[in-house]
Write a protein that holds these residues in place. Structure first.
Motif, short mmCIF file in Angstrom:
data_model
loop_
_atom_site.label_atom_id
_atom_site.label_comp_id
_atom_site.label_asym_id
_atom_site.label_seq_id
_atom_site.Cartn_x
_atom_site.Cartn_y
_atom_site.Cartn_z
N ILE A 159 78.52 28.09 0.62
CA ILE A 159 78.31 28.61 1.98
C ILE A 159 79.58 29.26 2.52
O ILE A 159 79.57 30.37 3.05
N GLU A 160 80.70 28.56 2.36
CA GLU A 160 81.98 29.09 2.86
C GLU A 160 82.37 30.39 2.15
O GLU A 160 82.80 31.35 2.81
N ALA A 161 82.21 30.43 0.83
CA ALA A 161 82.58 31.63 0.06
C ALA A 161 81.72 32.83 0.46
O ALA A 161 82.23 33.95 0.63
N ASN A 162 80.42 32.60 0.64
CA ASN A 162 79.52 33.70 1.00
C ASN A 162 79.72 34.15 2.45
O ASN A 162 79.61 35.34 2.75
N MET A 207 60.13 21.04 10.50
CA MET A 207 61.19 22.06 10.58
C MET A 207 62.28 21.53 11.51
O MET A 207 62.02 21.23 12.67
N ILE A 208 63.49 21.42 10.98
CA ILE A 208 64.58 20.94 11.82
C ILE A 208 65.63 22.03 11.96
O ILE A 208 65.73 22.94 11.13
N GLY A 209 66.40 21.94 13.02
CA GLY A 209 67.46 22.93 13.22
C GLY A 209 68.43 22.47 14.27
O GLY A 209 68.14 21.59 15.08
N GLY A 210 69.60 23.07 14.25
CA GLY A 210 70.60 22.73 15.24
C GLY A 210 71.96 23.29 14.88
O GLY A 210 72.13 23.94 13.84
N LEU A 211 72.92 23.01 15.74
CA LEU A 211 74.28 23.51 15.56
C LEU A 211 75.15 22.49 14.83
O LEU A 211 75.04 21.29 15.08
N GLY A 212 75.98 22.99 13.94
CA GLY A 212 76.90 22.11 13.23
C GLY A 212 78.11 22.89 12.76
O GLY A 212 78.10 24.13 12.74
N LYS A 213 79.15 22.18 12.38
CA LYS A 213 80.39 22.82 11.93
C LYS A 213 80.73 22.44 10.50
O LYS A 213 80.60 21.28 10.11
N ILE A 214 81.17 23.45 9.74
CA ILE A 214 81.80 23.19 8.45
C ILE A 214 83.25 23.63 8.65
O ILE A 214 83.54 24.81 8.83
N GLY A 215 84.15 22.66 8.67
CA GLY A 215 85.53 22.97 9.02
C GLY A 215 85.59 23.36 10.49
O GLY A 215 85.10 22.64 11.36
N ASP A 216 86.15 24.55 10.75
CA ASP A 216 86.25 25.03 12.14
C ASP A 216 85.18 26.05 12.47
O ASP A 216 85.16 26.59 13.59
N CYS A 228 78.27 18.59 7.82
CA CYS A 228 78.75 18.64 9.22
C CYS A 228 79.25 17.31 9.78
O CYS A 228 79.94 17.30 10.80
N GLY A 229 78.87 16.21 9.15
CA GLY A 229 79.26 14.91 9.71
C GLY A 229 78.63 14.69 11.07
O GLY A 229 77.45 14.96 11.30
N ASP A 230 79.46 14.25 12.02
CA ASP A 230 78.96 13.95 13.37
C ASP A 230 78.85 15.19 14.25
O ASP A 230 78.41 15.09 15.40
#
Length: 317
Positions: A286-289, A97-106, A78-80
């Motif tokens: 992840i993207e393929a699935n 346990m960690i969690g949060g929102l992130g983006k892969i591409g768009d 996800c980078g930044d």
């Protein structure tokens, strides 16, 4: 670089190669041919060792201190864009346990996973990756938030188990894990689960119910660790290697038993030897699935997920 017991032949050749290169730099002696021979021998030795790994050796690789942990994967994916979210709105924020929102591409994802520490101080801070009930309740809160906004969930599993302490049991450890399993079976958004290290017992199952469950090549997934299994059956940890074989806990075993959907190949020598290559493989998986799941309606998604788990353990005599 740290080497495991079975990797010592590689270490010896690596040391020889480094000495040979030093001699070449510090003297007029041409050592090119010698270095090439050592390099060739090194590649062959690596291939021989890693293509014939035992179940216990894969367990050792999954625990390698240089292996990338959950936050390493999330940062690389996800980078930044990653925004960590905290707390279960009931007791406290579980650092294991960690969690949060992130983006892969768009595409946005809700990432959830267990986080281990890198040294003594951070291992204590993260409770060695063993979550308390509030950790599982935080995970469930984040999954429900993702469901509300139609965001797919990615869980990253790497835990020696849920925390077995008295306080955890007092606050309902078993109930928290059971509640997560129930709620994940009927979550209305895609769930992709990736086992990136250790996948032990209910600690893994608490965030392990997915439409697609993937394992990195040198990870394990089992109801109990080999050491604990050995101590129960033989009253000693000495039989952990036999226990590892008997438990059928490796990625190929899990795939053969249809308990996971796919195996993500690691670089030769394990994920820690080429982190960037590992992160790229996880990202592609992840993207393929997600592409396979994104067009399914919530009803079809849940039915498919329920059917998948209902079929586990069924066999013809």
């Amino acid at each position: 670089m740290e080497y495991l017991d079975f990797e010592l032949p590689i270490k010896e050749l690596q040391d020889q190669l480094e000495k040979c290169q030093v001699i070449g730099k510090e003297s007029d002696v041409d050592v090119t041919e010698t270095c090439e021979k050592i390099e060739k021998k090194l590649v062959e030795t690596k291939k021989d060792i890693y293509k014939n790994l035992t179940a216990w050796q894969r367990v050792q690789l999954s625990r390698h201190p240089n292996r990338p942990y959950t936050l390493d994967h999330i940062t690389a994916l996800c980078g930044d864009s990653f925004l960590e979210l905290h707390g279960d709105r009931n007791v406290k924020d579980d650092k294991a346990m960690i969690g949060g929102l992130g983006k892969i591409g768009d595409q946005s994802y809700m990432f959830i996973g267990q986080q281990k520490g890198y040294n003594t101080k951070t291992r204590q801070y993260r409770n060695f990756g063993m979550s308390n009930p509030e950790g599982y309740r935080k995970a469930l809160r984040l999954m429900k938030s993702a469901e509300k906004f139609g965001i797919p969930v990615v869980t990253l599993i790497d835990t020696p188990g849920a925390y077995p302490g008295l306080e955890a049991e007092e606050r309902g450890q078993g109930e928290a894990i059971a509640r997560n399993i129930l709620e994940m079976t009927r979550l209305k958004v895609p769930i992709i689960t990736v086992i990136i290290g250790e996948g032990a017992s209910g600690g893994a199952l608490g965030i392990g119910v997915g439409d697609k469950v993937l394992m990195l090549e040198n990870t394990w997934y089992s109801v109990i660790s080999p050491e604990s299994c050995s101590s129960i059956l033989w009253r000693s940890w000495e039989y952990k290697e036999q226990a590892a074989e008997a438990l059928k806990l490796t990625a190929p075993d899990m795939k053969k038993l249809h308990l996971v959907d796919d195996i993500i190949k690691e670089p030769l020598g394990g994920a820690h030897t080429d982190r960037e290559k590992t992160f790229l493989a996880v990202k592609k998986a992840i993207e393929a699935n997600y592409d396979e799941l994104k067009n399914l309606s919530p009803k079809d998604l849940i039915n498919q997920r329920m059917d998948k788990y209902a079929k586990m353990g069924v066999f013809k005599g």
